[in-house]
Design an enzyme around this catalytic site. Structure first.
Site, mmCIF file in Angstrom:
data_model
loop_
_atom_site.group_PDB
_atom_site.id
_atom_site.type_symbol
_atom_site.label_atom_id
_atom_site.label_comp_id
_atom_site.label_asym_id
_atom_site.label_seq_id
_atom_site.Cartn_x
_atom_site.Cartn_y
_atom_site.Cartn_z
ATOM 1 N N ASN A 63 0.872 -1.175 0.000
ATOM 2 C CA ASN A 63 0.000 0.000 0.000
ATOM 3 C C ASN A 63 0.908 1.223 0.000
ATOM 4 O O ASN A 63 1.498 1.557 1.023
ATOM 5 C CB ASN A 63 -0.896 -0.029 1.245
ATOM 6 C CG ASN A 63 -1.684 1.257 1.417
ATOM 7 O OD1 ASN A 63 -1.800 2.048 0.488
ATOM 8 N ND2 ASN A 63 -2.221 1.476 2.606
ATOM 9 N N LYS A 105 0.159 4.250 -0.235
ATOM 10 C CA LYS A 105 -0.461 5.451 0.357
ATOM 11 C C LYS A 105 -0.208 6.654 -0.555
ATOM 12 O O LYS A 105 -0.124 6.491 -1.776
ATOM 13 C CB LYS A 105 0.051 5.686 1.782
ATOM 14 C CG LYS A 105 -0.045 4.443 2.650
ATOM 15 C CD LYS A 105 0.088 4.754 4.108
ATOM 16 C CE LYS A 105 0.237 3.463 4.882
ATOM 17 N NZ LYS A 105 -0.057 3.633 6.297
ATOM 18 N N HIS A 162 -9.527 1.059 4.786
ATOM 19 C CA HIS A 162 -8.257 1.264 5.491
ATOM 20 C C HIS A 162 -8.514 2.195 6.679
ATOM 21 O O HIS A 162 -9.334 3.114 6.595
ATOM 22 C CB HIS A 162 -7.213 1.868 4.542
ATOM 23 C CG HIS A 162 -5.840 1.855 5.126
ATOM 24 N ND1 HIS A 162 -5.431 2.778 6.066
ATOM 25 C CD2 HIS A 162 -4.795 1.016 4.945
ATOM 26 C CE1 HIS A 162 -4.184 2.506 6.416
ATOM 27 N NE2 HIS A 162 -3.776 1.440 5.758
ATOM 28 N N GLU A 174 -7.013 4.597 7.827
ATOM 29 C CA GLU A 174 -6.822 6.029 7.564
ATOM 30 C C GLU A 174 -8.057 6.616 6.902
ATOM 31 O O GLU A 174 -8.420 7.769 7.142
ATOM 32 C CB GLU A 174 -5.563 6.230 6.705
ATOM 33 C CG GLU A 174 -4.308 5.982 7.541
ATOM 34 C CD GLU A 174 -3.102 5.481 6.777
ATOM 35 O OE1 GLU A 174 -3.082 5.584 5.529
ATOM 36 O OE2 GLU A 174 -2.172 4.958 7.421
ATOM 37 N N GLU A 180 -5.621 -5.117 10.485
ATOM 38 C CA GLU A 180 -4.613 -4.087 10.698
ATOM 39 C C GLU A 180 -4.924 -3.340 11.996
ATOM 40 O O GLU A 180 -5.722 -2.393 11.994
ATOM 41 C CB GLU A 180 -4.627 -3.090 9.534
ATOM 42 C CG GLU A 180 -4.281 -3.693 8.190
ATOM 43 C CD GLU A 180 -3.633 -2.672 7.280
ATOM 44 O OE1 GLU A 180 -2.554 -2.959 6.755
ATOM 45 O OE2 GLU A 180 -4.182 -1.571 7.121
ATOM 46 N N GLY A 226 2.193 2.140 10.796
ATOM 47 C CA GLY A 226 3.119 3.254 10.669
ATOM 48 C C GLY A 226 3.775 3.668 11.972
ATOM 49 O O GLY A 226 4.415 4.708 12.059
ATOM 50 N N SER A 284 3.173 -2.299 10.449
ATOM 51 C CA SER A 284 4.623 -2.311 10.682
ATOM 52 C C SER A 284 5.265 -3.667 10.379
ATOM 53 O O SER A 284 6.168 -4.098 11.107
ATOM 54 C CB SER A 284 4.947 -1.849 12.100
ATOM 55 O OG SER A 284 4.511 -0.512 12.296
HETATM 56 C C1 PEP Z 1 -0.832 0.082 5.983
HETATM 57 O O1 PEP Z 1 -0.867 1.249 5.666
HETATM 58 O O2 PEP Z 1 -1.725 -0.658 5.562
HETATM 59 C C2 PEP Z 1 0.252 -0.396 6.831
HETATM 60 C C3 PEP Z 1 0.175 -1.591 7.334
HETATM 61 O O3 PEP Z 1 1.289 0.485 7.049
HETATM 62 P P1 PEP Z 1 2.713 0.142 7.778
HETATM 63 O O4 PEP Z 1 3.194 -1.143 7.185
HETATM 64 O O5 PEP Z 1 3.581 1.319 7.417
HETATM 65 O O6 PEP Z 1 2.429 0.025 9.231
#
Ligand code: PEP
Length: 247
Positions: free
Chosen positions: A11, A13, A95, A97, A166, A172, A210
């Site tokens: 992803n 972003k 997601h 976000e 997630e 992040g 992460s």
């Molecule tokens: C994500 O944005 O779906 C995600 C898992 O980000 P990160 O791997 O940076 O935590």
């Protein structure tokens, strides 16, 4: 038990540029075949060039969002039919976000998943609890509520989606759910799916939050974790490839 082929999705972003995307994709393609399905989800404006670059490769591509509507006066939205025209295999929906910054509700996320599926685009449905919810002991209730909306809206088609667990506190932040914490939630999501579809055992449940080259293998070794949705580490070809090789 069904053997599920692992899926690793990047992803991106709101990152990238013509030059950065080209370098990243060349790096990924130079890595050669891996024993997992791979996909990248760039920002919308780059879908076209990503599609051209990846056309004859084993790497699929998708979008980070999709409209719940077919077409019409929805300024700024992108329909599932449009994504299909650009060869998208996947669309991330819900997601955290988007839930947090764009007020997306469980039902809107479910409607987006339905719109994607109706055009042959596989939704990657994200669910996950915040830190406050985890600390209040609400993890199970939250992820079940989020998934339940999708199960009810898609009905017999639910077996065709990919689910990504997630935990919001791990996205992040550099904080990863332990393999045991992630597996526990994956197991309950699969049980919830099994009550709704005979295909639950074949469905892919991804972990995101992460994921890095040094923690991917233990996460992916869990019985109900079928790959990852990768944010930050998906922007470096070497890291993305290392995670894919761990799958
Ligand atoms: C994500 O944005 O779906 C995600 C898992 O980000 P990160 O791997 O940076 O935590």
């Amino acid at each position: 038990m069904t053997t599920r082929r692992k899926l690793v999705v990047g992803n991106w972003k709101m990152h990238g540029s013509h030059a950065a995307n080209a370098e990243l994709l060349q790096g990924i393609l130079a890595g050669g075949p891996v024993n997992a399905d791979l996909a990248v989800c760039p920002p919308f404006p780059y879908l076209s060039e990503v599609a051209v670059t990846l056309a004859n490769s084993a790497v699929a591509w998708g979008a980070q969002d999709v409209s719940a509507f077919e077409q019409g006066a929805y300024t700024g939205e992108v329909s599932a039919a449009m994504l299909r025209e650009f060869g998208c295999r996947y669309a991330i929906v819900g997601h955290s976000e988007r839930r947090a910054y764009h007020g997306e509700t469980d039902q809107l996320v479910a409607d987006k998943a339905k719109a994607a599926l109706s055009r042959g685009v596989t939704p990657i449905v994200c669910v996950g609890e915040t830190l406050a919810q985890r600390e209040a002991g609400e993890t199970e209730a939250v992820v079940k509520r989020q998934l339940s909306a999708v199960i009810h809206t898609l009905a017999h088609c639910i077996g065709e989606v990919v689910v990504a667990y997630e935990p919001v506190w791990a996205i992040g932040t550099g904080r990863t759910a332990s393999p045991e914490q992630a597996q526990a939630v994956h197991a309950l999501l699969r049980a919830q799916l099994a009550a709704a579809t005979p295909h639950a055992d074949a469905m892919r449940l991804l972990y995101g939050g992460s994921v890095k080259p040094d923690n991917a293998a233990t996460l992916f070794a869990q019985p109900d974790i079928d790959g990852g949705l990768i944010g930050g580490a998906a922007l470096k070809a070497a890291d993305f490839l290392a995670i894919a090789r761990a799958a």
